[in-house]
Design a protein around this motif. Structure first.
Motif, short mmCIF file in Angstrom:
data_model
loop_
_atom_site.label_atom_id
_atom_site.label_comp_id
_atom_site.label_asym_id
_atom_site.label_seq_id
_atom_site.Cartn_x
_atom_site.Cartn_y
_atom_site.Cartn_z
N UNK A 1 0.82 -1.21 0.00
CA UNK A 1 0.00 0.00 0.00
C UNK A 1 0.86 1.26 0.00
N UNK A 2 2.15 1.09 0.34
CA UNK A 2 3.03 2.25 0.42
C UNK A 2 4.31 1.86 1.14
N UNK B 1 -3.83 4.64 -4.99
CA UNK B 1 -4.65 4.01 -3.95
C UNK B 1 -6.11 4.30 -4.25
N UNK B 2 -6.93 3.24 -4.16
CA UNK B 2 -8.34 3.39 -4.48
C UNK B 2 -9.02 4.37 -3.54
N UNK B 3 -9.74 5.30 -4.12
CA UNK B 3 -10.52 6.25 -3.32
C UNK B 3 -11.95 6.18 -3.83
N UNK C 1 -14.74 -4.32 -7.87
CA UNK C 1 -15.55 -3.58 -6.89
C UNK C 1 -14.86 -2.28 -6.50
N UNK C 2 -15.57 -1.38 -5.85
CA UNK C 2 -14.94 -0.14 -5.37
C UNK C 2 -13.76 -0.46 -4.47
N UNK C 3 -12.90 0.51 -4.28
CA UNK C 3 -11.58 0.32 -3.73
C UNK C 3 -11.42 -0.47 -2.46
N UNK C 4 -10.17 -0.76 -2.17
CA UNK C 4 -9.81 -1.44 -0.94
C UNK C 4 -9.29 -2.83 -1.18
N UNK C 5 -8.61 -3.36 -0.21
CA UNK C 5 -8.16 -4.74 -0.26
C UNK C 5 -6.96 -4.93 -1.16
#
Lengths: 115, 112
Positions: free
Chosen positions: A50-51, A96-98, B92-96
């Protein structure tokens, strides 16, 4: 054009050697990934981050390890290469997904052959 | 996870439009439709994505059915360089971990 680089592109090495596959990106992406793909087969996620200072194992168990000391750099290491590690290794990065999943940008891959 | 169905292969002539279909009848309301392609001996390449509305970018257009159960990737003028395996995936929408899982995709053959 995505700015993500992998070296070496091709590597033939003997059993038992330690190897490090390099991956760098200049897009400032926090999220980075390593995938493994055999010819004509599916992609398998083996590591992601993630970073900085974040590393996680992916869906496919792998004997490799990764580190993330700098945002732009995500090297993969095999302490003792074996013929079963022969494969193509692909590095990718994304924002990163937002709220929505961002596209992943892939490097050209490293084709590893362990003899 | 919601799955997608694509034809195994399609053939087209150079400089003609190509329409690559994808069925995703079990798509959830929040899944995004992403398309990637993989040229021989290269890593995958992002092509386009959308949620509900049709989308255009420099590479292609994405037409999404009103009920979202199917979509079509449109290459307006195919070149030999477009010969690749095209993957339609739902995300799907973000995360993981967010690792990409490709199915078999559509092998696009371009004839000169």
């Amino acid at each position: 054009e995505a700015d993500i680089y992998q070296t070496p592109r091709y590597l033939v090495i003997g059993t038992g050697k330690k190897i490090t596959l390099e991956c760098s990106q200049t897009m400032g992406h926090d999220k980075m990934y390593w995938y493994q793909q055999d010819p004509g087969m599916e992609l398998h996620l083996i590591h992601y981050s993630y970073g900085v200072n974040s590393t996680e194992k992916g869906d496919l168990s792998s004997e490799s390890t990764v580190s993330r000391i700098r945002t732009e750099h995500f090297p993969l290491t095999l302490e003792s290469a074996r013929p079963s590690h022969t494969s193509q290794y692909l590095c990718a990065s994304s924002e990163v997904d937002k709220g929505q999943p961002y596209e992943q940008y892939f490097g050209p891959g490293t084709r590893l052959t362990v003899t | 996870d919601a799955k997608t169905t694509q034809p195994n292969s399609m053939e087209s002539n150079e400089e003609e439009p190509v329409h690559l279909p994808c069925n995703h009848s079990t798509i959830s309301g929040t899944d995004y439709i992403h398309w990637y392609r993989q040229l021989p001996s290269q890593g995958p390449e992002y092509v386009i994505h959308g949620l509900t509305s049709n989308v255009n970018n420099r590479m292609a257009s994405l037409a999404i059915a009103e009920d979202r159960k199917s979509s079509t990737l449109i290459l307006h003028r195919a070149t030999l360089r477009d010969a690749a395996v095209y993957y339609c995936i739902l995300r799907p929408p973000g995360g993981g971990a967010d690792g990409l899982t490709f199915g078999k995709g559509t092998h696009l053959i371009i004839q000169p």
